[in-house]
Design a protein around this motif. Sequence first.
Motif, PDB file in Angstrom:
ATOM      1  N   MET A  12      -2.437   0.367 -16.345  1.00 16.25           N
ATOM      2  CA  MET A  12      -3.059   0.185 -15.224  1.00 16.25           C
ATOM      3  C   MET A  12      -2.015   0.479 -14.451  1.00 16.25           C
ATOM      4  O   MET A  12      -0.703  -0.281 -13.621  1.00 16.25           O
ATOM      5  N   THR A  14      -2.423   0.083 -11.200  1.00 16.25           N
ATOM      6  CA  THR A  14      -2.675  -1.331  -9.741  1.00 16.25           C
ATOM      7  C   THR A  14      -2.881  -2.630 -10.077  1.00 16.25           C
ATOM      8  O   THR A  14      -2.779  -2.975 -11.424  1.00 16.25           O
ATOM      9  N   PRO A  16      -3.701  -7.071 -11.488  1.00 15.85           N
ATOM     10  CA  PRO A  16      -5.435  -7.039 -11.642  1.00 15.85           C
ATOM     11  C   PRO A  16      -5.018  -8.508 -10.218  1.00 15.85           C
ATOM     12  O   PRO A  16      -4.336  -8.723  -9.507  1.00 15.85           O
ATOM     13  N   GLN A  17      -6.615  -7.962  -9.379  1.00 15.36           N
ATOM     14  CA  GLN A  17      -6.720  -8.870  -8.726  1.00 15.36           C
ATOM     15  C   GLN A  17      -6.291 -10.583  -8.519  1.00 15.36           C
ATOM     16  O   GLN A  17      -5.964 -11.325  -8.281  1.00 15.36           O
ATOM     17  N   ASP A  23      -1.011 -13.882 -18.234  1.00 16.49           N
ATOM     18  CA  ASP A  23       0.070 -13.028 -17.809  1.00 16.49           C
ATOM     19  C   ASP A  23       1.706 -13.816 -16.412  1.00 16.49           C
ATOM     20  O   ASP A  23       1.748 -12.983 -16.502  1.00 16.49           O
ATOM     21  N   HIS A  74       3.378 -10.986  -7.014  1.00 18.34           N
ATOM     22  CA  HIS A  74       1.998 -10.473  -7.781  1.00 18.34           C
ATOM     23  C   HIS A  74       1.988 -12.242  -8.056  1.00 18.34           C
ATOM     24  O   HIS A  74       0.528 -12.287  -8.467  1.00 18.34           O
ATOM     25  N   GLN A  82      -9.145 -15.642  -5.609  1.00 23.56           N
ATOM     26  CA  GLN A  82      -9.870 -14.484  -6.235  1.00 23.56           C
ATOM     27  C   GLN A  82     -10.685 -15.116  -6.883  1.00 23.56           C
ATOM     28  O   GLN A  82     -11.455 -13.777  -7.821  1.00 23.56           O
TER      29      GLN A  82
END
Length: 103
Positions: A12, A14, A16-17, A23, A74, A82
Amino acid sequence: MQPQQQQQQPMMMTPPQVVTTKDLLYLKDAMSWLLDAMKKCSHFSAQVQDPQLKQEIDTIGQMHQRHYNLLLKHCQNNNTQQMMGVPQQQQQGQQQQQNQMFQ
């Protein structure tokens, strides 16, 4: 005995939003490891007499600090906002997965 075939997931590029609970737990672990590495670099840098070695240790400590700050960035996502942009069906699928994890 046959070797297990491991399927590698594509990398990946970028982040994730939306940051899921899983995570976030992984990010917290990684941040703890980086913080520990930074502390060790600081400690060993203070103990070393050789200026060249001291410089190398400080450079490594700064690298760990940059990575820590990147992961911290992040973690500062506004997940609620989001999640409003995620289609409803995808949200229901994630809720079902979370419910299955806690049963």
